[in-house]
Design a protein around this motif. Structure first.
Motif, PDB file in Angstrom:
ATOM      1  N   VAL A 175       0.843  -1.198   0.000  1.00 46.87           N
ATOM      2  CA  VAL A 175       0.000   0.000   0.000  1.00 46.87           C
ATOM      3  C   VAL A 175       0.880   1.250   0.000  1.00 46.87           C
ATOM      4  O   VAL A 175       0.623   2.214  -0.734  1.00 46.87           O
ATOM      5  CB  VAL A 175      -0.947  -0.006   1.214  1.00 46.87           C
ATOM      6  CG1 VAL A 175      -1.692   1.319   1.309  1.00 46.87           C
ATOM      7  CG2 VAL A 175      -1.939  -1.162   1.104  1.00 46.87           C
ATOM      8  N   ARG A 176       1.943   1.249   0.807  1.00 47.58           N
ATOM      9  CA  ARG A 176       2.836   2.407   0.864  1.00 47.58           C
ATOM     10  C   ARG A 176       3.460   2.681  -0.509  1.00 47.58           C
ATOM     11  O   ARG A 176       3.534   3.835  -0.949  1.00 47.58           O
ATOM     12  CB  ARG A 176       3.925   2.160   1.904  1.00 47.58           C
ATOM     13  CG  ARG A 176       4.865   3.349   2.089  1.00 47.58           C
ATOM     14  CD  ARG A 176       5.927   3.053   3.117  1.00 47.58           C
ATOM     15  NE  ARG A 176       5.384   2.964   4.464  1.00 47.58           N
ATOM     16  CZ  ARG A 176       5.512   1.913   5.259  1.00 47.58           C
ATOM     17  NH1 ARG A 176       6.153   0.840   4.838  1.00 47.58           N
ATOM     18  NH2 ARG A 176       4.987   1.924   6.466  1.00 47.58           N
ATOM     19  N   LYS A 177       3.873   1.631  -1.185  1.00 48.05           N
ATOM     20  CA  LYS A 177       4.492   1.793  -2.505  1.00 48.05           C
ATOM     21  C   LYS A 177       3.487   2.366  -3.506  1.00 48.05           C
ATOM     22  O   LYS A 177       3.822   3.256  -4.302  1.00 48.05           O
ATOM     23  CB  LYS A 177       5.010   0.438  -2.997  1.00 48.05           C
ATOM     24  CG  LYS A 177       5.701   0.479  -4.355  1.00 48.05           C
ATOM     25  CD  LYS A 177       7.022   1.205  -4.275  1.00 48.05           C
ATOM     26  CE  LYS A 177       7.790   1.061  -5.586  1.00 48.05           C
ATOM     27  NZ  LYS A 177       9.083   1.788  -5.556  1.00 48.05           N
ATOM     28  N   LEU A 178       2.262   1.891  -3.464  1.00 46.77           N
ATOM     29  CA  LEU A 178       1.235   2.399  -4.376  1.00 46.77           C
ATOM     30  C   LEU A 178       0.934   3.869  -4.110  1.00 46.77           C
ATOM     31  O   LEU A 178       0.755   4.655  -5.050  1.00 46.77           O
ATOM     32  CB  LEU A 178      -0.034   1.552  -4.245  1.00 46.77           C
ATOM     33  CG  LEU A 178       0.071   0.135  -4.827  1.00 46.77           C
ATOM     34  CD1 LEU A 178      -1.063  -0.741  -4.305  1.00 46.77           C
ATOM     35  CD2 LEU A 178       0.074   0.153  -6.344  1.00 46.77           C
ATOM     36  N   VAL A 179       0.876   4.244  -2.842  1.00 47.33           N
ATOM     37  CA  VAL A 179       0.636   5.652  -2.505  1.00 47.33           C
ATOM     38  C   VAL A 179       1.801   6.513  -2.991  1.00 47.33           C
ATOM     39  O   VAL A 179       1.605   7.607  -3.534  1.00 47.33           O
ATOM     40  CB  VAL A 179       0.406   5.810  -0.990  1.00 47.33           C
ATOM     41  CG1 VAL A 179       0.357   7.291  -0.602  1.00 47.33           C
ATOM     42  CG2 VAL A 179      -0.893   5.124  -0.576  1.00 47.33           C
ATOM     43  N   GLU A 180       3.018   6.025  -2.827  1.00 52.75           N
ATOM     44  CA  GLU A 180       4.197   6.758  -3.316  1.00 52.75           C
ATOM     45  C   GLU A 180       4.130   6.956  -4.824  1.00 52.75           C
ATOM     46  O   GLU A 180       4.628   7.956  -5.357  1.00 52.75           O
ATOM     47  CB  GLU A 180       5.476   6.002  -2.939  1.00 52.75           C
ATOM     48  CG  GLU A 180       5.807   6.058  -1.454  1.00 52.75           C
ATOM     49  CD  GLU A 180       6.979   5.157  -1.094  1.00 52.75           C
ATOM     50  OE1 GLU A 180       7.486   4.443  -1.993  1.00 52.75           O
ATOM     51  OE2 GLU A 180       7.383   5.160   0.082  1.00 52.75           O
ATOM     52  N   ASN A 181       3.495   6.022  -5.515  1.00 53.50           N
ATOM     53  CA  ASN A 181       3.374   6.114  -6.966  1.00 53.50           C
ATOM     54  C   ASN A 181       2.133   6.884  -7.404  1.00 53.50           C
ATOM     55  O   ASN A 181       1.785   6.886  -8.583  1.00 53.50           O
ATOM     56  CB  ASN A 181       3.364   4.713  -7.585  1.00 53.50           C
ATOM     57  CG  ASN A 181       4.740   4.075  -7.563  1.00 53.50           C
ATOM     58  OD1 ASN A 181       5.738   4.755  -7.355  1.00 53.50           O
ATOM     59  ND2 ASN A 181       4.810   2.784  -7.770  1.00 53.50           N
ATOM     60  N   GLY A 182       1.443   7.501  -6.439  1.00 51.32           N
ATOM     61  CA  GLY A 182       0.376   8.420  -6.799  1.00 51.32           C
ATOM     62  C   GLY A 182      -1.039   7.908  -6.671  1.00 51.32           C
ATOM     63  O   GLY A 182      -1.991   8.633  -6.975  1.00 51.32           O
ATOM     64  N   TYR A 183      -1.227   6.674  -6.208  1.00 56.44           N
ATOM     65  CA  TYR A 183      -2.584   6.147  -6.072  1.00 56.44           C
ATOM     66  C   TYR A 183      -3.254   6.730  -4.828  1.00 56.44           C
ATOM     67  O   TYR A 183      -2.690   6.699  -3.736  1.00 56.44           O
ATOM     68  CB  TYR A 183      -2.569   4.620  -6.011  1.00 56.44           C
ATOM     69  CG  TYR A 183      -2.394   4.013  -7.369  1.00 56.44           C
ATOM     70  CD1 TYR A 183      -3.499   3.669  -8.151  1.00 56.44           C
ATOM     71  CD2 TYR A 183      -1.128   3.820  -7.907  1.00 56.44           C
ATOM     72  CE1 TYR A 183      -3.334   3.134  -9.425  1.00 56.44           C
ATOM     73  CE2 TYR A 183      -0.955   3.297  -9.171  1.00 56.44           C
ATOM     74  CZ  TYR A 183      -2.066   2.962  -9.924  1.00 56.44           C
ATOM     75  OH  TYR A 183      -1.906   2.454 -11.185  1.00 56.44           O
ATOM     76  N   ALA A 184      -4.449   7.254  -5.025  1.00 55.38           N
ATOM     77  CA  ALA A 184      -5.189   7.870  -3.921  1.00 55.38           C
ATOM     78  C   ALA A 184      -6.179   6.916  -3.284  1.00 55.38           C
ATOM     79  O   ALA A 184      -6.741   7.222  -2.231  1.00 55.38           O
ATOM     80  CB  ALA A 184      -5.928   9.112  -4.417  1.00 55.38           C
ATOM     81  N   GLU A 185      -6.435   5.783  -3.920  1.00 62.04           N
ATOM     82  CA  GLU A 185      -7.400   4.835  -3.374  1.00 62.04           C
ATOM     83  C   GLU A 185      -6.897   3.412  -3.568  1.00 62.04           C
ATOM     84  O   GLU A 185      -6.449   3.041  -4.656  1.00 62.04           O
ATOM     85  CB  GLU A 185      -8.752   5.002  -4.062  1.00 62.04           C
ATOM     86  CG  GLU A 185      -9.840   4.096  -3.488  1.00 62.04           C
ATOM     87  CD  GLU A 185     -11.218   4.446  -4.023  1.00 62.04           C
ATOM     88  OE1 GLU A 185     -11.640   5.609  -3.854  1.00 62.04           O
ATOM     89  OE2 GLU A 185     -11.864   3.569  -4.622  1.00 62.04           O
ATOM     90  N   VAL A 186      -6.987   2.633  -2.508  1.00 62.40           N
ATOM     91  CA  VAL A 186      -6.581   1.231  -2.525  1.00 62.40           C
ATOM     92  C   VAL A 186      -7.750   0.380  -2.053  1.00 62.40           C
ATOM     93  O   VAL A 186      -8.452   0.744  -1.101  1.00 62.40           O
ATOM     94  CB  VAL A 186      -5.345   1.001  -1.632  1.00 62.40           C
ATOM     95  CG1 VAL A 186      -5.094  -0.489  -1.417  1.00 62.40           C
ATOM     96  CG2 VAL A 186      -4.115   1.666  -2.237  1.00 62.40           C
TER      97      VAL A 186
END
Length: 414
Positions: A170-181
């Motif tokens: 989740v942290r990696k996805l947020v770092e890549n700009g994803y606002a929703e998981v």
């Protein structure tokens, strides 16, 4: 082709796994492959997959066609008979790097006994091709044996991903700009029973939100009404970043049908879950899976399913006309005429449409933050689709909801 072409059928978990496979296949040099990630939830899903495979071969005579997923796992022999297919990979192998790439000793069919699999592969991916939100697998397989469902035989028994790996992803996805998981799995509310200390889904949710403070939005995939744990209830009440949109695996509204389905809840349980959620968070909105025309379903049973739409405040319905799945107990039960099943599915969808219309009409005048899924379509925390504005997919915007246009709301910048 710049990379392998993924053709995905079925659930959100398949969506996640297709992205993992895209990465693995690309790194293994499978850039010209067409990969089918199949679904086995109904016989029709299998038929559609086989039809799509045949068309892909006609349109791409020189492509390498690889088939995997639940249908390939449970109906291996049927797919092995198809000359259009170059390779079949089992569900547990498809997420392993060593399964990909052309090797001299490659077997055309590599499918293991899924019931012997005990580990859940953990994969960190950087994003999702063309999607504003990302799906993170936290659990795989199912220990339950609903009489209509073949999926445990395609996915195996329940296995959970350790919380640390989930948080890292989740942290990696947020770092890549994803606002929703979206946390997803086959039976996501069974999360953790196989891990040390037996953590629950609610514990995982609270840990993710605590350790990834920059994550704006967290959603959950389908929940079993009787498996919602105390920490998940607390998270719903206290964590604004946990979206107020719960999708419940209801399936039917009649107790006798639920028992024949071998579900573990009764209609009163589904209604009680909705009532409790609304007490804890009054703006919660509900989705639900419902099956129309299950074997032995009478008119009275079906009317119970119609009534539960309003009694449990269900808004976003996924209606499935029952179709017998070979290999399941329900396929051996007395079947209803196809015309009856079709009519009941239509009636349930109409009830869902009416419920959605009523709900959307209550949204006019609200100021909400939307997440753009497409340039001209966003969704609120309650999953309400909003049009009338433009934005970059993946970005967020405060909007005022003006009025309903069909199944969407029209919005303007607030």
């Amino acid at each position: 082709m710049s990379g392998p072409q993924l053709v995905t059928f079925g659930c959100r978990l398949n969506t996640y796994e297709s992205e993992v496979m895209r990465d693995l296949a690309t790194k293994a040099g499978e850039g010209e492959a067409i990969i089918f990630n199949t679904c086995a939830v109904t016989s029709e899903a299998e038929r559609q997959a086989r039809q799509a495979i045949r068309k892909a071969r006609r349109d791409n005579p020189n492509a390498r066609i690889i088939v995997t997923g639940c249908a390939a796992q449970v109906s291996t022999a049927k797919f092995a008979e198809m000359p259009e297919i170059d390779r079949i990979i089992g569900n547990d192998l498809k997420l392993k790097p060593e399964a990909w790439g052309v090797t001299p000793d490659e077997a055309r069919v590599e499918v293991n006994d899924i019931m012997q699999v005990r580990e859940t592969a953990q994969h960190l991916i950087e994003g999702f091709d063309g999607r504003a939100r990302a799906f993170v697998q936290v659990q795989q397989g199912c220990d339950h044996r609903c009489t209509f469902c073949i999926i445990p035989y395609g996915r195996g028994n329940s296995r959970s991903v350790p919380a640390g790996a989930v948080v890292e992803q989740v942290r990696k996805l947020v770092e890549n700009g994803y606002a929703e998981v979206v946390l997803t799995g086959v039976d996501v509310t069974s999360y953790g029973h196989d891990l040390p200390g037996k953590p629950t889904l609610g514990m995982l949710v609270r840990r993710v939100l605590k350790l990834v403070p920059d994550l704006p939005r967290l959603r959950l995939s389908s929940l079993d009404p009787v498996e919602i744990d105390d920490d998940l209830w607390a998270a719903l009440a206290e964590e604004e970043r946990l979206m107020p949109h719960l999708h419940l695996s209801v399936q039917a509204g009649a107790d006798l049908i639920l028992k024949r389905m071998k579900r573990r809840h009764l209609r009163a349980d589904a209604i009680a879950v909705a009532e409790k959620a609304l007490r804890l968070r009054p703006d919660t909105v509900f989705g639900a899976d419902l099956i129309a025309g299950f074997p032995t379903e009478t008119d009275e049973h079906f009317n119970d399913s119609l009534r539960i739409v309003s009694e449990a405040n269900l808004t976003y319905l996924h209606v499935f006309p029952y179709s017998p799945r070979p290999g399941t107990p329900a396929a051996k039960m007395p079947q209803l005429p196809g015309s009856t099943i079709k009519a009941r599915a239509a009636a349930l969808r109409a009830a869902g449409q009416a419920a959605l219309t009523r709900y959307l009409d209550t949204q006019a005048g609200r100021v909400e933050e939307i997440l753009f899924e497409e340039e001209t379509l966003g969704r609120t925390p309650h999953f309400v689709p909003v049009t009338g504005l433009t934005g970059t997919p993946g970005t967020r915007q405060k909007v005022r909801l003006i009025d309903r246009i069909g199944e969407q709301m029209r919005g303007e910048v607030a």
